[in-house]
Design an enzyme around this catalytic site. Sequence first.
Site: not given
Ligand code: DGL
Length: 257
Positions: A10, A43, A73, A184-185
Site C-alpha cells: 500500500d 490519492g 491499495c 480506500c484501504t
Molecule cells: N490506501 C490507499 C487506497 O486504498 C491509498 C491512499 C493514498 O495514498 O492516497 O486508495
Amino acid sequence: MDNRAIGVYDSGFGGLSVWRELRRHLPDESLIYLGDGKNCPYGGKDREQIRCFAEEAVARLVEEGVKMVVVGCNTATTAAIDYLRERWSDMPIVGLEPAVKPACLTTKSRRIAVLATEHSLSSDMFLNTASRYASDVEVVKVVGRDFVEIVEAGEEHTSRAEEAVRRVVAPLRDSGVDRVVLGCTHYPFLRELIERELEGCDIEVIDSGAAVARRVEWLLERYDLRADGVQKPLFDFITFADEEYRQSLERKALALL
Ligand code: DGL
C-alpha cells in the site's frame, strides 16, 4: 504447497486493514507488508506517477521472494493493476476494488455512496465497475478529504479525525443512500467514527477486506500455493521511508491483532 510469503503493498498504513483480514483468514501464511511511506498519499497524484510507485513496490516484493502480491491499495490498483499483471504474468496479483457490487446487490433505496480518493473515483476502473453493477443505482461519489493524512499521522482518535469525518460524512445522513462503501484501504481505520456519524440512519458501511482475503484463499488453492501449516509463519514489514516509519507499520499491525 508453498511456504513463501504473500506480499501486501500500500502507499502507507492503509493496506494493514487488508493485512489484518489476511492474517485472520489465512493464519498459516507468511506475509511481507510493504508500506511505501515515501510517496504517500497517492490519492491526488497522476496515474503515471502512481504506476511507477506500484511497479517499484512490486519489484521489491518480488526481490523478497514472494509467491503472490496483494495490492492493498485501491488507488494503486486503479492506476496500475493491468500493467503489473502484464509485467509479472507468472505470479498472481490481486487488486482492490471498492465493494460496489455487494452494495448494489443489497441496496433498497437504490442509492449508494462510495468514499475513496480523488484518483480512484475518477479512474476508468471505478467508472466501469459502477456502470456494470450500478446501472439502475445512483452512486454518490465522495472524496475522503484528509482521511489518509489523518491515518498516516496516527490521529484516528483525535478531534481532527472527528471533524474531518463529520465534514465528509454528515451530508450523507439525509442523502437517501443506504450503503456507504469504503473504497480506500485507509478508511477502515476511521470506520468507528464514520459509523458513529451515521448512527440512527439505517446506513450500512461496507469495505472490501474480507472479500479480498477470500479471493486470495481461492487463488492459493487454485495454484497450489498454500503454506504447509507446519512451518511457523513469518511477518515482515518494509518501507521506502525510514526505519522509524517501518517500526510504526509494525506497531500498528500488531495493535490490530
Ligand atoms: N490506501 C490507499 C487506497 O486504498 C491509498 C491512499 C493514498 O495514498 O492516497 O486508495
